[in-house]
Design a protein around this motif. Structure first.
Motif, PDB file in Angstrom:
ATOM      1  N   LEU A 262       0.813  -1.221   0.000  1.00  0.00           N
ATOM      2  CA  LEU A 262       0.000   0.000   0.000  1.00  0.00           C
ATOM      3  C   LEU A 262       0.848   1.273   0.000  1.00  0.00           C
ATOM      4  O   LEU A 262       0.593   2.186  -0.793  1.00  0.00           O
ATOM      5  CB  LEU A 262      -0.963  -0.021   1.187  1.00  0.00           C
ATOM      6  N   PRO A 263       1.871   1.403   0.879  1.00  0.00           N
ATOM      7  CA  PRO A 263       2.715   2.600   0.791  1.00  0.00           C
ATOM      8  C   PRO A 263       3.401   2.746  -0.563  1.00  0.00           C
ATOM      9  O   PRO A 263       3.540   3.857  -1.080  1.00  0.00           O
ATOM     10  CB  PRO A 263       3.745   2.386   1.910  1.00  0.00           C
ATOM     11  N   ALA A 264       3.825   1.612  -1.165  1.00  0.00           N
ATOM     12  CA  ALA A 264       4.503   1.689  -2.463  1.00  0.00           C
ATOM     13  C   ALA A 264       3.552   2.086  -3.578  1.00  0.00           C
ATOM     14  O   ALA A 264       3.983   2.634  -4.597  1.00  0.00           O
ATOM     15  CB  ALA A 264       5.147   0.335  -2.791  1.00  0.00           C
ATOM     16  N   SER A 265       2.262   1.830  -3.396  1.00  0.00           N
ATOM     17  CA  SER A 265       1.285   2.169  -4.442  1.00  0.00           C
ATOM     18  C   SER A 265       0.861   3.635  -4.397  1.00  0.00           C
ATOM     19  O   SER A 265       0.317   4.158  -5.377  1.00  0.00           O
ATOM     20  CB  SER A 265       0.040   1.283  -4.309  1.00  0.00           C
ATOM     21  N   PHE A 284       8.082   7.375  -7.094  1.00  0.00           N
ATOM     22  CA  PHE A 284       8.307   5.969  -6.768  1.00  0.00           C
ATOM     23  C   PHE A 284       9.764   5.577  -7.033  1.00  0.00           C
ATOM     24  O   PHE A 284      10.386   4.882  -6.232  1.00  0.00           O
ATOM     25  CB  PHE A 284       7.371   5.078  -7.585  1.00  0.00           C
ATOM     26  N   GLY A 285      10.310   6.029  -8.166  1.00  0.00           N
ATOM     27  CA  GLY A 285      11.699   5.706  -8.505  1.00  0.00           C
ATOM     28  C   GLY A 285      12.683   6.259  -7.496  1.00  0.00           C
ATOM     29  O   GLY A 285      13.662   5.586  -7.137  1.00  0.00           O
ATOM     30  N   ALA A 286      12.428   7.484  -7.027  1.00  0.00           N
ATOM     31  CA  ALA A 286      13.320   8.075  -6.019  1.00  0.00           C
ATOM     32  C   ALA A 286      13.264   7.280  -4.718  1.00  0.00           C
ATOM     33  O   ALA A 286      14.294   7.006  -4.084  1.00  0.00           O
ATOM     34  CB  ALA A 286      12.933   9.530  -5.770  1.00  0.00           C
ATOM     35  N   MET A 287      12.053   6.899  -4.315  1.00  0.00           N
ATOM     36  CA  MET A 287      11.907   6.094  -3.100  1.00  0.00           C
ATOM     37  C   MET A 287      12.613   4.751  -3.234  1.00  0.00           C
ATOM     38  O   MET A 287      13.335   4.318  -2.326  1.00  0.00           O
ATOM     39  CB  MET A 287      10.423   5.863  -2.800  1.00  0.00           C
ATOM     40  N   VAL A 372      11.258   7.082   2.650  1.00  0.00           N
ATOM     41  CA  VAL A 372      11.435   5.894   1.809  1.00  0.00           C
ATOM     42  C   VAL A 372      10.184   5.034   1.939  1.00  0.00           C
ATOM     43  O   VAL A 372      10.108   4.126   2.757  1.00  0.00           O
ATOM     44  CB  VAL A 372      12.692   5.109   2.230  1.00  0.00           C
ATOM     45  N   PHE A 373       9.166   5.363   1.154  1.00  0.00           N
ATOM     46  CA  PHE A 373       7.836   4.753   1.164  1.00  0.00           C
ATOM     47  C   PHE A 373       7.054   5.175   2.391  1.00  0.00           C
ATOM     48  O   PHE A 373       5.933   5.657   2.288  1.00  0.00           O
ATOM     49  CB  PHE A 373       7.920   3.221   1.051  1.00  0.00           C
ATOM     50  N   GLY A 374       7.593   5.005   3.574  1.00  0.00           N
ATOM     51  CA  GLY A 374       6.907   5.454   4.775  1.00  0.00           C
ATOM     52  C   GLY A 374       5.670   4.642   5.086  1.00  0.00           C
ATOM     53  O   GLY A 374       5.340   3.676   4.414  1.00  0.00           O
ATOM     54  N   GLY A 375       4.973   5.016   6.171  1.00  0.00           N
ATOM     55  CA  GLY A 375       3.766   4.311   6.567  1.00  0.00           C
ATOM     56  C   GLY A 375       2.594   4.699   5.697  1.00  0.00           C
ATOM     57  O   GLY A 375       2.741   5.056   4.536  1.00  0.00           O
ATOM     58  N   LYS A 376       1.422   4.654   6.285  1.00  0.00           N
ATOM     59  CA  LYS A 376       0.214   4.941   5.516  1.00  0.00           C
ATOM     60  C   LYS A 376       0.132   6.422   5.156  1.00  0.00           C
ATOM     61  O   LYS A 376      -0.518   7.207   5.824  1.00  0.00           O
ATOM     62  CB  LYS A 376      -1.026   4.514   6.318  1.00  0.00           C
ATOM     63  N   GLY A 377       0.844   6.777   4.072  1.00  0.00           N
ATOM     64  CA  GLY A 377       0.769   8.135   3.549  1.00  0.00           C
ATOM     65  C   GLY A 377       1.867   9.056   4.008  1.00  0.00           C
ATOM     66  O   GLY A 377       2.171  10.051   3.338  1.00  0.00           O
ATOM     67  N   VAL A 378       2.502   8.750   5.152  1.00  0.00           N
ATOM     68  CA  VAL A 378       3.506   9.663   5.706  1.00  0.00           C
ATOM     69  C   VAL A 378       4.707   9.786   4.778  1.00  0.00           C
ATOM     70  O   VAL A 378       5.229  10.881   4.547  1.00  0.00           O
ATOM     71  CB  VAL A 378       3.942   9.182   7.102  1.00  0.00           C
ATOM     72  N   GLY A 379       5.170   8.665   4.247  1.00  0.00           N
ATOM     73  CA  GLY A 379       6.333   8.705   3.370  1.00  0.00           C
ATOM     74  C   GLY A 379       6.090   9.530   2.127  1.00  0.00           C
ATOM     75  O   GLY A 379       6.952  10.323   1.712  1.00  0.00           O
ATOM     76  N   LEU A 531      15.429  15.373  -6.660  1.00  0.00           N
ATOM     77  CA  LEU A 531      14.655  14.930  -5.505  1.00  0.00           C
ATOM     78  C   LEU A 531      15.508  14.095  -4.557  1.00  0.00           C
ATOM     79  O   LEU A 531      15.516  14.323  -3.336  1.00  0.00           O
ATOM     80  CB  LEU A 531      13.440  14.126  -5.988  1.00  0.00           C
ATOM     81  N   ILE A 532      16.265  13.147  -5.101  1.00  0.00           N
ATOM     82  CA  ILE A 532      17.142  12.323  -4.263  1.00  0.00           C
ATOM     83  C   ILE A 532      18.222  13.189  -3.617  1.00  0.00           C
ATOM     84  O   ILE A 532      18.526  13.048  -2.425  1.00  0.00           O
ATOM     85  CB  ILE A 532      17.776  11.194  -5.096  1.00  0.00           C
TER      86      ILE A 532
END
Length: 559
Positions: A262-265, A284-287, A372-379, A531-532
């Motif tokens: 879900l975080p990755a999506s 997504f690529g940066a993460m 780096v992706f993070g939790g539900k929305g935080v990342g 961004l990175i």
């Protein structure tokens, strides 16, 4: 074979991003779709029960007030249940009520999606508390974070005047995302031998003739939402290293994908809302680039082993297996550690306190950056914050008012972004210093020197990032640690969420600026690199002095 295992999991995640992202987009786009026929009647009943007659859009202040009041009420309910669990049902082991500061820390921990545990699950809480507090808050805290992320995305991408309705988003996150997914994952885990029962502790006779108590309970139900909601609180003290929570390599992969998918999506969801899918793939690529870098650091550090052991003439060719389960090995242990700290879940299948210094640095670094992706929305929210900062810096260099997704980034937005960026290191580094300067704090440190510094730094970084994992060598179940980490968890959760909602509320009111030849594009390889670079320069350098004193110094001492 270890690298092959890791690549297979990465490939499975990549295949899941688009379908899950598309589904989530349709859940929150508020456009009519086939989901309405399935979930609509049930949701209408819920809206009627809670008195939500008007589902009109909210300003950012109304949205923030809605989720804050909801969280306050649920935290109070959780605290009362934990204090009174001795008198409540489903307590076959007769577990007593929790101590005051520990109850407050636990209620805050689970409501902020941190799930930092200063107690042992099988002996500290009853079945009723596991279900009515822990599992309930795993759903509601995840739904809160998910809703705020969607509201933020709406604010920076839409041409409307509101961020949506919090209570509608909150209900949909439950009914259309977390409940259906949790049921599916629970059934899958039960099929893979994870227990799901309300039977009391099992008493068995050992081969030596004595008796042994084996704790059980509704484990699979908690495991599913523990990972789907990026919560991380374990039913047992050993968390996902326990064979009842995570019995084999297949369940290990299921749990990793559950907390990661879900975080990755969400970057793809962001691209759909922005009507520019390339924009989402750049984020997504940066993460993923940052994730692979940290994963490589953890994996190859653990594979190399402890140089101090090798210097003693002991064969360390198998790598560092200290604190790891043999059924997972180094590859799946390192990947699990990387995923759980990237997705700010906090669940562990090995003890992070026993990682090599650079392996521990990999887990610590992801929580310090918290993008780096993070939790539900935080990342995603934090990564987009750095994206706006990157756009602002590029605008300064060319003398042009920076724009992001068709709206000008001006001083008001930059002040709010600065608050969010500075708050995170402040609530990590200041409490760390206080812990070393006070007897109440330093008395809990069980390892002298650099490793002790890393223990304390990790505890507050985990609290601030709402991760919840810990270096378990720290004796942290004391009033000092319960209260300070509780405060850090609150600030880590709500300061950045409120600040970024204010940014979204400011941007949503601004007129749309048409794209021109001078517009700085944010959906190409150049911005991917910017961004990175912004994340590393602004985020990483902030923590460099503390990291040098902790894991880097420990690594150098090992030779």
């Amino acid at each position: 074979m270890g690298i092959v295992q890791i690549l297979l999991v990465l490939a499975m995640l990549a295949l899941l991003v688009k379908p899950i992202g598309t589904y989530v987009y349709h859940v929150f786009s508020n456009e009519k779709n086939g989901q309405d026929r399935i979930f609509g009647p049930f949701e209408k009943l819920i809206f009627r029960l809670i008195g939500l007659k008007n589902r009109g859009g909210m300003t950012w202040k109304q949205y923030a007030l809605g989720f804050l009041l909801t969280n306050i009420v649920l935290t109070a309910v959780g605290y009362v249940i934990l204090r009174l669990q001795k008198y409540l049902p489903f307590n076959p082991s007769g577990i007593g009520g929790m101590e005051e500061t520990l109850s407050l820390n636990t209620a805050i921990s689970f409501m902020t999606n941190t799930n930092l545990q200063h107690y042992s699950g099988e002996s500290g809480v009853s079945y009723f508390s596991q279900m009515a507090v822990m599992t309930m808050m795993m759903f509601t805290s995840a739904a809160t974070g998910f809703s705020v992320a969607i509201a933020f995305i709406r604010g920076i991408t839409s041409k409307g005047k509101t961020l949506g309705n919090f209570f509608e988003d909150f209900v949909k996150a439950h009914t259309r995302v977390f409940l259906p997914a949790a049921i599916l994952v629970t059934l899958l885990l039960v099929a893979l031998q994870v227990p799901l029962t309300l039977n009391p502790t099992l008493i068995v006779q050992t081969l030596e003739g004595s008796t042994q108590s084996i704790a059980m309970g509704p484990v699979a139900a908690l495991e599913s939402i523990k990972h789907l909601g990026t919560n991380g609180g374990g039913f047992f003290g050993a968390n996902s290293a326990h064979p009842f929570e995570n019995p084999n390599p297949l369940t290990n992969v299921v749990e990793m994908l559950s907390m990661w998918a879900l975080p990755a999506s969400l970057p793809y969801v962001f691209g759909r809302f922005a009507r520019n899918r390339k924009q989402g793939w750049v984020v997504f690529g940066a993460m993923m680039t940052l994730f692979v870098a940290f994963l490589s650091l953890i994996y190859f550090s653990e594979l190399r082993g402890n140089p101090a052991i090798a210097a003693m003439g002991i064969d360390a060719s198998q790598g560092s297996m200290e604190g790891k389960e043999v059924r997972f090995g180094i590859a799946q242990s390192a990947l699990f550690s990387a995923v759980t700290t990237a997705a700010t879940t906090g669940t562990v299948n090995n003890m992070h306190d026993t990682l090599t210094p650079l392996g521990g640095l990999g887990t610590l670094g992801q929580m310090m950056l918290n993008v780096v992706f993070g939790g539900k929305g935080v990342g995603l929210i934090n990564m987009l914050m750095y994206a706006m900062l990157g756009v602002f810096l590029c605008g300064l260099m060319v003398g042009r008012t920076p724009e992001f997704l068709g709206r000008k980034i001006e001083p008001r937005e930059m002040k709010l972004i600065a608050v969010a960026i500075l708050a995170h290191p402040f609530i990590i580094l200041v409490p760390t210093a206080i812990a070393f300067l006070t007897d109440a704090g330093s008395g809990a440190i069980t390892n002298p020197g650099s490793h002790g510094i890393t223990q304390v730094l990790y505890e507050y970084a985990s609290s601030a990032a709402n991760n919840g994992s810990g270096f378990e060598g720290l004796a942290d179940n004391t009033p000092f640690w319960n209260m300070t980490t509780g405060l850090v968890m609150l600030l880590g959760r709500y300061v950045s969420m409120i600040a970024m909602l204010a940014v979204a509320g400011s941007l949503v009111r601004k007129p749309w600026v048409p794209e021109t030849i001078g517009t700085f594009r944010t959906d190409n390889k150049l911005f991917y690199g910017i961004l990175i670079g912004t994340v590393l320069i602004i985020g990483a350098l902030t923590f460099l002095p503390a990291v040098v004193l902790g894991p880097i110094a420990e690594h150098l001492k090992l030779g």
